[in-house]
Structures are given as C-alpha cells and as structure tokens.
Design an enzyme around this catalytic site. Structure first.
Site, short mmCIF file in Angstrom:
data_model
loop_
_atom_site.label_atom_id
_atom_site.label_comp_id
_atom_site.label_asym_id
_atom_site.label_seq_id
_atom_site.Cartn_x
_atom_site.Cartn_y
_atom_site.Cartn_z
N CYS A 151 0.50 -1.33 0.15
CA CYS A 151 -0.17 -0.12 -0.27
C CYS A 151 0.46 1.05 -0.20
O CYS A 151 2.41 1.20 -0.24
CB CYS A 151 -1.31 -0.48 1.13
N ASN A 186 1.90 1.91 4.59
CA ASN A 186 2.31 0.66 4.98
C ASN A 186 2.31 -0.11 6.11
O ASN A 186 3.07 -0.30 7.01
CB ASN A 186 4.26 -0.01 4.76
N CYS A 209 -1.31 0.81 7.64
CA CYS A 209 -2.73 0.61 7.93
C CYS A 209 -3.54 -0.67 6.49
O CYS A 209 -3.55 -1.50 7.20
CB CYS A 209 -4.16 1.82 7.39
N ARG A 210 -4.05 -0.68 5.72
CA ARG A 210 -3.51 -1.63 4.94
C ARG A 210 -3.41 -3.22 4.62
O ARG A 210 -3.71 -4.07 4.70
CB ARG A 210 -4.61 -0.90 3.24
N SER A 211 -1.40 -3.02 4.15
CA SER A 211 -0.44 -3.89 3.47
C SER A 211 -0.24 -4.50 4.88
O SER A 211 -0.72 -6.09 5.19
CB SER A 211 0.34 -3.14 2.68
N ASP A 216 -8.70 3.97 1.49
CA ASP A 216 -8.19 3.97 2.22
C ASP A 216 -8.57 4.21 3.30
O ASP A 216 -8.61 5.34 4.08
CB ASP A 216 -6.25 4.78 1.78
P1 4NP Z 1 -2.10 2.93 4.31
O1 4NP Z 1 -2.12 4.83 4.67
O2 4NP Z 1 -1.30 3.47 2.89
O3 4NP Z 1 -2.92 1.77 4.15
O4 4NP Z 1 -0.84 2.23 4.84
C1 4NP Z 1 -1.99 5.35 5.05
C2 4NP Z 1 -1.30 5.24 5.46
C3 4NP Z 1 -0.23 7.27 5.05
C4 4NP Z 1 -0.81 7.92 4.44
C5 4NP Z 1 -0.96 7.41 3.95
C6 4NP Z 1 -2.79 6.38 3.22
N1 4NP Z 1 0.14 8.67 5.00
O5 4NP Z 1 0.63 9.83 4.14
O6 4NP Z 1 1.18 9.11 6.16
#
Ligand code: 4NP
Length: 162
Positions: free
Chosen positions: A11, A14, A16-18, A132
C-alpha cells in the site's frame, strides 16, 4: 507439488492496509499449518513510516479479531521484491503504478512475481480499490475486503501446487 510461495502486500504508507493484509494472511497460513511453505510480508511505496508499527486503527482492529501483528514494522518496496516474491498484491491502482515504476527501474534478474491488485481477488464488491482507512477511518470495511481476498489468495496458491 508444494513449493515455497512468498506473498507481498503493498500500500502507500505500509501502516494501514498492507499490514492488515499481512497479519490476516499469516493468520490463515498458520491456521492451515502452511507457515513452512507460504511466507507473507508487506511494504509501502512511500518512505514516511519506515520502521513504525501498524496504525492504531489497524492494531485495534487486529486486537479485536485476535490476529497477531507482533514485530511488524513498515518498510519501503525495493526493486528486488519483484524476484523475491511470487505474488505482489497492490491495494489500489496508484500503488500498482508506483510498484511497476520501481520494478521497471530496477530491472532485477530472475523469475518475476505476479503483480496484481487486491480487488482482483474479491468478487462482487462495490469498490475496485481497497479504500484507504488512513483517510476514511473505516478499518472494519477494509478488514471485510481483506478477509475475503486473503481467503481467495490462499485457495489460488494451493491450487497452483496441485
Ligand atoms: P496505507 O495508508 O497506505 O493503507 O498505510 C496510509 C498511511 C499513511 C499515509 C497515507 C496512507 N500518509 O500519508 O502518511
């Protein structure tokens, strides 16, 4: 024939989702006593959260489902992941593009893994990308998609061994 299969979920951050998919997939792999033959990891296309544990929302959800995320820390995707993993599973279309750009630039030698979207594993959903929860706050919906997609991926891997 059973071979070792390595799966990488990807994702943006790294956190939340992955990592949720990594923990859920590993949970299924452990339940089926396949940990010797299926390895699971996750990575982000971005570098902001390298070394951090999963987001509080992902941790709370996994705690509630009694799914372990012990020791998991964010890392960034690398060019060699394309040959280290048989499945590289991207949470959204931008992740897919960013992963392909990293792999194209690296030109790694060796047999390359399949790069797919997570939602290609989930039938009949109202979304084509895993939303997300960093922005939506809806970790439970992401879990429902991830639970279904990981079950399908495990079946796909097992059927490849036949
Ligand atoms: P992820 O979500 O891609 O599912 O881990 C996010 C986590 C952090 C950020 C964006 C998306 N960020 O902008 O810090």
């Amino acid at each position: 024939m059973t071979r070792k299969t390595k799966v990488l979920f990807v994702c943006l951050g790294n956190i939340c989702r992955s990592p949720m998919a990594e923990a859920v997939m590993r949970h299924f792999v452990m339940e089926e006593k396949l940990a010797d033959v299926i390895e699971v990891d996750s990575a982000g296309t971005g570098d902001w959260h390298i070394g951090k544990q999963p987001h509080e929302g992902t941790r709370t959800l996994l705690d509630n489902k009694q799914i372990s995320y012990t020791g998991m820390k964010a890392r960034q995707i690398t060019g060699s992941d394309e040959v280290d993993f048989q499945y590289i599973v991207c949470m959204d279309d931008q992740n897919l593009k960013d992963v392909q750009a990293v792999f194209n630039a690296a030109k790694a030698d060796g047999a390359k893994g399949k790069v797919i979207t997570f939602m290609s594993l989930v039938d009949g959903a109202e979304v084509t990308e895993v939303p997300d929860p960093y922005y939506t706050g809806n970790f439970e919906y992401v879990y429902e998609l991830i639970d279904e997609g990981c079950r399908k991926l495990l079946e796909d891997i097992k059927s490849e061994w036949k």
